[in-house]
Design a protein around this motif. Sequence first.
Motif, PDB file in Angstrom:
ATOM      1  N   ARG A  99       0.795  -1.262  -0.085  1.00 23.13           N
ATOM      2  CA  ARG A  99       0.111  -0.111  -0.117  1.00 23.13           C
ATOM      3  C   ARG A  99       1.054   1.438  -0.063  1.00 23.13           C
ATOM      4  NH1 ARG A  99      -5.220  -0.370   4.213  1.00 23.13           N
ATOM      5  NH2 ARG A  99      -4.901   1.814   3.599  1.00 23.13           N
ATOM      6  N   GLN A 100       2.069   1.004  -0.164  1.00 22.38           N
ATOM      7  CA  GLN A 100       3.057   2.230  -0.226  1.00 22.38           C
ATOM      8  C   GLN A 100       3.013   2.989  -1.167  1.00 22.38           C
ATOM      9  OE1 GLN A 100       2.982   2.083   3.387  1.00 22.38           O
ATOM     10  NE2 GLN A 100       5.143   3.163   2.974  1.00 22.38           N
ATOM     11  N   THR A 101       2.280   3.953  -1.404  1.00 22.38           N
ATOM     12  CA  THR A 101       1.996   4.738  -2.705  1.00 22.38           C
ATOM     13  C   THR A 101       3.168   5.411  -3.555  1.00 22.38           C
ATOM     14  OG1 THR A 101      -0.212   5.502  -1.868  1.00 22.38           O
ATOM     15  CG2 THR A 101       0.654   6.675  -3.704  1.00 22.38           C
ATOM     16  N   ASP A 102       4.229   5.741  -2.892  1.00 28.05           N
ATOM     17  CA  ASP A 102       5.388   6.541  -3.434  1.00 28.05           C
ATOM     18  C   ASP A 102       6.238   5.115  -3.931  1.00 28.05           C
ATOM     19  OD1 ASP A 102       4.587   8.926  -2.743  1.00 28.05           O
ATOM     20  OD2 ASP A 102       5.929   8.838  -1.027  1.00 28.05           O
ATOM     21  N   ASN A 117      -7.156  -1.146  -5.750  1.00 22.43           N
ATOM     22  CA  ASN A 117      -6.793   0.212  -5.356  1.00 22.43           C
ATOM     23  C   ASN A 117      -5.153   0.343  -5.787  1.00 22.43           C
ATOM     24  OD1 ASN A 117      -8.955   1.656  -4.349  1.00 22.43           O
ATOM     25  ND2 ASN A 117      -8.882   0.248  -2.553  1.00 22.43           N
ATOM     26  N   THR A 118      -4.365  -0.876  -5.263  1.00 25.78           N
ATOM     27  CA  THR A 118      -3.058  -0.837  -5.610  1.00 25.78           C
ATOM     28  C   THR A 118      -2.626  -0.761  -7.118  1.00 25.78           C
ATOM     29  OG1 THR A 118      -2.352  -2.015  -3.610  1.00 25.78           O
ATOM     30  CG2 THR A 118      -0.778  -2.535  -5.241  1.00 25.78           C
ATOM     31  N   LYS A 168      -3.123   2.511  -8.511  1.00 24.15           N
ATOM     32  CA  LYS A 168      -2.126   3.394  -8.540  1.00 24.15           C
ATOM     33  C   LYS A 168      -0.994   3.059  -9.327  1.00 24.15           C
ATOM     34  CE  LYS A 168      -2.476   3.518  -3.277  1.00 24.15           C
ATOM     35  NZ  LYS A 168      -1.870   3.121  -2.114  1.00 24.15           N
TER      36      LYS A 168
END
Length: 281
Positions: free
Chosen positions: A119-122, A149-150, A153
């Motif tokens: 889930r770490q967007t960056d 969601n991942t 992204k």
Amino acid sequence: MTNELIIGNIALGGSNPLFLIAGPCVIENEDITFYTAQRLKEICGELRIPFIFKSSYDKANRTSLNSFRGPGMDRGLRILSDVKSRFQLPVLSDVHSVDEVRPVAELIDILQIPAFLCRQTDLILAASKTGKAVNVKKGQFLAPWDMKNTIDKFTSTGNRNIFITERGTSFGYNNLVVDIRSFPVLQSFGHPVVFDVTHSLQLPGGQGNCSGGQREFAEPLARAAVAAGVDGLFMEVHPEPDKALCDGPNMIPLDELPQILKVLKGIRELIAAQAPDTRGE
């Protein structure tokens, strides 16, 4: 059916054959790494199973501060690069931070985002912007539908070279369970889906200062996943798992792998033979 993803001369997903991602959990030394890569290439070549080599240069989420983490990025990437050139194999390894993404992407074929970081967007965006294929492991704390969601992204950059790996879900303390319903749910998002056989057999932190495991259940779980239609399998293997420096209890002995793969390939071929022929539609 998932969309096809091309890695070098290997086609993943869609109507392509079951593929294998395999190797030791962590790079222990050159000898074990090279021997395992060579033997896996031979096994998969004989069975005509597309193969991607995997090992980690650093295991950043070990249970204990004193646990073996690997040789580090510089030496580890040199060894993985040698595997790639010496054995002509596509290579996969983990990245744990945004700073690691670019140097790793320059040398290996597939980046992997560990389950705890899914889930770490960056990190997801940095991996996607390389244009490389990326394997994202579903967190043990997530429902399969949460991975949409991942994926969103990741694909927001225009890179669609992603596949998702199921590696079990937390089930009380020090235990994981595999929900077979996860596979069709993940495949509904249109990208290849892999089952991580060996990490699903972990008993996280189950030995106090390290994780335990139940490798005796590897084959039945893998059979179920192949029967459910996964596109590929992820298996950590080792010549002598009981002497391995990381995840030994859930790794598969290298000499047992050929027979396991023969069974799994047979299941896959049986299912393919029963599938309806839609070519004339």
